[in-house]
Design a protein around this motif. Structure first.
Motif, PDB file in Angstrom:
ATOM      1  N   PHE A  56     -13.554  95.245 -16.475  1.00  0.00           N
ATOM      2  CA  PHE A  56     -12.289  95.458 -15.782  1.00  0.00           C
ATOM      3  C   PHE A  56     -12.570  96.332 -14.567  1.00  0.00           C
ATOM      4  O   PHE A  56     -13.033  97.460 -14.691  1.00  0.00           O
ATOM      5  CB  PHE A  56     -11.279  96.130 -16.714  1.00  0.00           C
ATOM      6  N   SER A  57     -12.307  95.794 -13.381  1.00  0.00           N
ATOM      7  CA  SER A  57     -12.632  96.487 -12.138  1.00  0.00           C
ATOM      8  C   SER A  57     -11.363  96.759 -11.342  1.00  0.00           C
ATOM      9  O   SER A  57     -10.551  95.859 -11.129  1.00  0.00           O
ATOM     10  CB  SER A  57     -13.599  95.630 -11.308  1.00  0.00           C
ATOM     11  N   VAL A  58     -11.211  98.012 -10.917  1.00  0.00           N
ATOM     12  CA  VAL A  58     -10.080  98.395 -10.065  1.00  0.00           C
ATOM     13  C   VAL A  58     -10.632  98.919  -8.749  1.00  0.00           C
ATOM     14  O   VAL A  58     -11.532  99.764  -8.727  1.00  0.00           O
ATOM     15  CB  VAL A  58      -9.195  99.462 -10.735  1.00  0.00           C
ATOM     16  N   ASP A  59     -10.088  98.410  -7.663  1.00  0.00           N
ATOM     17  CA  ASP A  59     -10.550  98.739  -6.316  1.00  0.00           C
ATOM     18  C   ASP A  59      -9.386  99.345  -5.536  1.00  0.00           C
ATOM     19  O   ASP A  59      -8.388  98.662  -5.278  1.00  0.00           O
ATOM     20  CB  ASP A  59     -11.032  97.453  -5.639  1.00  0.00           C
ATOM     21  N   ASP A 150      -2.821  70.638 -21.874  1.00  0.00           N
ATOM     22  CA  ASP A 150      -2.259  70.017 -23.075  1.00  0.00           C
ATOM     23  C   ASP A 150      -2.336  70.935 -24.291  1.00  0.00           C
ATOM     24  O   ASP A 150      -1.964  70.545 -25.396  1.00  0.00           O
ATOM     25  CB  ASP A 150      -2.956  68.687 -23.376  1.00  0.00           C
ATOM     26  N   GLY A 151      -2.828  72.169 -24.092  1.00  0.00           N
ATOM     27  CA  GLY A 151      -2.863  73.144 -25.174  1.00  0.00           C
ATOM     28  C   GLY A 151      -4.178  73.232 -25.918  1.00  0.00           C
ATOM     29  O   GLY A 151      -4.382  74.154 -26.711  1.00  0.00           O
ATOM     30  N   ARG A 152      -5.088  72.304 -25.688  1.00  0.00           N
ATOM     31  CA  ARG A 152      -6.368  72.345 -26.390  1.00  0.00           C
ATOM     32  C   ARG A 152      -7.241  73.481 -25.863  1.00  0.00           C
ATOM     33  O   ARG A 152      -7.267  73.758 -24.675  1.00  0.00           O
ATOM     34  CB  ARG A 152      -7.108  71.014 -26.240  1.00  0.00           C
ATOM     35  N   VAL A 153      -7.967  74.129 -26.773  1.00  0.00           N
ATOM     36  CA  VAL A 153      -8.818  75.262 -26.400  1.00  0.00           C
ATOM     37  C   VAL A 153     -10.110  74.761 -25.773  1.00  0.00           C
ATOM     38  O   VAL A 153     -10.815  73.934 -26.351  1.00  0.00           O
ATOM     39  CB  VAL A 153      -9.123  76.141 -27.631  1.00  0.00           C
ATOM     40  N   ARG A 154     -10.421  75.259 -24.574  1.00  0.00           N
ATOM     41  CA  ARG A 154     -11.682  74.927 -23.905  1.00  0.00           C
ATOM     42  C   ARG A 154     -12.769  75.937 -24.221  1.00  0.00           C
ATOM     43  O   ARG A 154     -13.948  75.600 -24.301  1.00  0.00           O
ATOM     44  CB  ARG A 154     -11.473  74.893 -22.385  1.00  0.00           C
ATOM     45  N   ALA A 155     -12.383  77.208 -24.374  1.00  0.00           N
ATOM     46  CA  ALA A 155     -13.368  78.264 -24.624  1.00  0.00           C
ATOM     47  C   ALA A 155     -12.680  79.472 -25.238  1.00  0.00           C
ATOM     48  O   ALA A 155     -11.490  79.713 -25.003  1.00  0.00           O
ATOM     49  CB  ALA A 155     -14.057  78.667 -23.319  1.00  0.00           C
ATOM     50  N   THR A 156     -13.426  80.219 -26.035  1.00  0.00           N
ATOM     51  CA  THR A 156     -12.963  81.506 -26.546  1.00  0.00           C
ATOM     52  C   THR A 156     -13.999  82.560 -26.179  1.00  0.00           C
ATOM     53  O   THR A 156     -15.185  82.257 -26.044  1.00  0.00           O
ATOM     54  CB  THR A 156     -12.780  81.487 -28.075  1.00  0.00           C
ATOM     55  N   PHE A 157     -13.551  83.797 -26.016  1.00  0.00           N
ATOM     56  CA  PHE A 157     -14.482  84.871 -25.677  1.00  0.00           C
ATOM     57  C   PHE A 157     -13.988  86.174 -26.293  1.00  0.00           C
ATOM     58  O   PHE A 157     -12.789  86.365 -26.520  1.00  0.00           O
ATOM     59  CB  PHE A 157     -14.617  85.022 -24.158  1.00  0.00           C
ATOM     60  N   GLU A 158     -14.918  87.070 -26.560  1.00  0.00           N
ATOM     61  CA  GLU A 158     -14.577  88.404 -27.036  1.00  0.00           C
ATOM     62  C   GLU A 158     -15.771  89.329 -26.876  1.00  0.00           C
ATOM     63  O   GLU A 158     -16.921  88.887 -26.833  1.00  0.00           O
ATOM     64  CB  GLU A 158     -14.115  88.382 -28.489  1.00  0.00           C
ATOM     65  N   GLY A 159     -15.465  90.623 -26.774  1.00  0.00           N
ATOM     66  CA  GLY A 159     -16.526  91.606 -26.625  1.00  0.00           C
ATOM     67  C   GLY A 159     -15.985  92.916 -26.100  1.00  0.00           C
ATOM     68  O   GLY A 159     -14.782  93.061 -25.852  1.00  0.00           O
ATOM     69  N   PRO A 160     -16.851  93.901 -25.915  1.00  0.00           N
ATOM     70  CA  PRO A 160     -16.410  95.207 -25.419  1.00  0.00           C
ATOM     71  C   PRO A 160     -15.923  95.120 -23.975  1.00  0.00           C
ATOM     72  O   PRO A 160     -16.436  94.334 -23.181  1.00  0.00           O
ATOM     73  CB  PRO A 160     -17.668  96.066 -25.526  1.00  0.00           C
ATOM     74  N   LEU A 161     -14.926  95.934 -23.664  1.00  0.00           N
ATOM     75  CA  LEU A 161     -14.405  96.014 -22.300  1.00  0.00           C
ATOM     76  C   LEU A 161     -14.968  97.258 -21.628  1.00  0.00           C
ATOM     77  O   LEU A 161     -14.872  98.364 -22.165  1.00  0.00           O
ATOM     78  CB  LEU A 161     -12.876  96.087 -22.313  1.00  0.00           C
ATOM     79  N   THR A 162     -15.584  97.075 -20.462  1.00  0.00           N
ATOM     80  CA  THR A 162     -16.052  98.209 -19.675  1.00  0.00           C
ATOM     81  C   THR A 162     -15.202  98.322 -18.416  1.00  0.00           C
ATOM     82  O   THR A 162     -14.619  97.341 -17.958  1.00  0.00           O
ATOM     83  CB  THR A 162     -17.531  98.056 -19.290  1.00  0.00           C
ATOM     84  N   PHE A 163     -15.139  99.525 -17.863  1.00  0.00           N
ATOM     85  CA  PHE A 163     -14.263  99.793 -16.727  1.00  0.00           C
ATOM     86  C   PHE A 163     -15.067 100.382 -15.579  1.00  0.00           C
ATOM     87  O   PHE A 163     -15.902 101.266 -15.774  1.00  0.00           O
ATOM     88  CB  PHE A 163     -13.158 100.766 -17.150  1.00  0.00           C
ATOM     89  N   GLU A 164     -14.819  99.874 -14.366  1.00  0.00           N
ATOM     90  CA  GLU A 164     -15.404 100.474 -13.174  1.00  0.00           C
ATOM     91  C   GLU A 164     -14.322 100.630 -12.118  1.00  0.00           C
ATOM     92  O   GLU A 164     -13.395  99.816 -12.034  1.00  0.00           O
ATOM     93  CB  GLU A 164     -16.579  99.656 -12.644  1.00  0.00           C
ATOM     94  N   CYS A 165     -14.445 101.689 -11.322  1.00  0.00           N
ATOM     95  CA  CYS A 165     -13.384 102.057 -10.389  1.00  0.00           C
ATOM     96  C   CYS A 165     -13.994 102.419  -9.035  1.00  0.00           C
ATOM     97  O   CYS A 165     -14.864 103.286  -8.946  1.00  0.00           O
ATOM     98  CB  CYS A 165     -12.613 103.243 -10.967  1.00  0.00           C
ATOM     99  N   MET A 166     -13.537 101.737  -7.991  1.00  0.00           N
ATOM    100  CA  MET A 166     -14.002 101.985  -6.631  1.00  0.00           C
ATOM    101  C   MET A 166     -12.903 102.693  -5.846  1.00  0.00           C
ATOM    102  O   MET A 166     -11.734 102.282  -5.885  1.00  0.00           O
ATOM    103  CB  MET A 166     -14.362 100.668  -5.947  1.00  0.00           C
ATOM    104  N   VAL A 167     -13.275 103.755  -5.123  1.00  0.00           N
ATOM    105  CA  VAL A 167     -12.287 104.552  -4.388  1.00  0.00           C
ATOM    106  C   VAL A 167     -12.816 104.877  -2.992  1.00  0.00           C
ATOM    107  O   VAL A 167     -14.025 104.801  -2.737  1.00  0.00           O
ATOM    108  CB  VAL A 167     -11.978 105.870  -5.133  1.00  0.00           C
TER     109      VAL A 167
END
Length: 213
Positions: A56-59, A150-167
């Protein structure tokens, strides 16, 4: 009789040895399997991919004052195939921890839009031009899926969320950062420079990071 008993014993010993060698060989093969390259996992019909994390990146831009927020995942399979997404999220994502975006076959993103592309080993890159991407974060764990229209699943994903912030560099100076990194261009279009607030010393970055602990 003694000769017959001896032959039976030798045969039993040979069978036992052969079985032991097969087990040892199987265990060796298991131990030699490549380990995942990261804790985040993507599963599709084409295969399984891994990455260190969902990012997750915030700029922060200063002039004009704008926040750009992206959730990004770039995963790779053992054969070199890749699967990636970039998702633009709004201010509400920090509190709701949930976002849904419409897939578009373009790189220009706005809130509520996402880009998903993949490339199988030895084949040209492909971009999904329709469907939705759904993302939910619990604590610092991200989980989501990509669906067709049409509602069919193409992909699933999961894992840790990391955060970076540019200022802007001045923000780090104001926050009394001990060692601010060298400024880097924001993009070819913007021209404004920002730096990575790695220590989360600015209140703007720290407040967002605290929301995902």
């Amino acid at each position: 009789m003694r000769h017959g008993a001896l032959m039976v014993a030798l045969l039993l010993s040979a069978c036992a040895k052969s079985k032991e060698e097969r087990v040892t060989s199987r265990e060796a093969l298991t131990a030699e399997r490549p380990q995942p390259r990261g804790a985040a996992t993507v599963r599709t019909d084409e295969g399984t991919y891994s990455a260190p994390s969902v990012r997750f990146s915030v700029d922060f831009l200063e002039d004009p004052p704008v926040k750009m927020r992206l959730v990004v995942l770039s995963a790779q399979a053992e054969d070199g195939s890749t699967w990636r997404f970039r998702m633009s999220v709004g201010d509400g994502f920090v509190t709701s921890k949930h976002a849904t975006a419409r897939l578009i076959p373009l790189n220009a993103l706005g809130p509520g839009l996402a880009v998903v592309d993949y490339q199988l080993a030895g084949e040209p890159a492909m971009m999904l031009d329709e469907g939705t991407l759904d993302l939910t974060v619990t604590g610092s764990h991200a989980k989501g899926e990509v669906r067709r229209t049409d509602g069919r699943v193409r992909a699933t994903f999961e894992g840790p969320l990391t955060f970076e912030c540019m200022v802007p560099p001045a923000w780090l100076s104001k926050a009394n950062a001990q060692a601010a990194p060298a400024p880097v261009p924001a993009s070819d279009e913007a021209g404004e420079v920002r730096v990575l607030d790695e220590a989360l010393s600015t209140p703007q970055c720290r407040s967002i990071a605290d929301a995902f602990r």
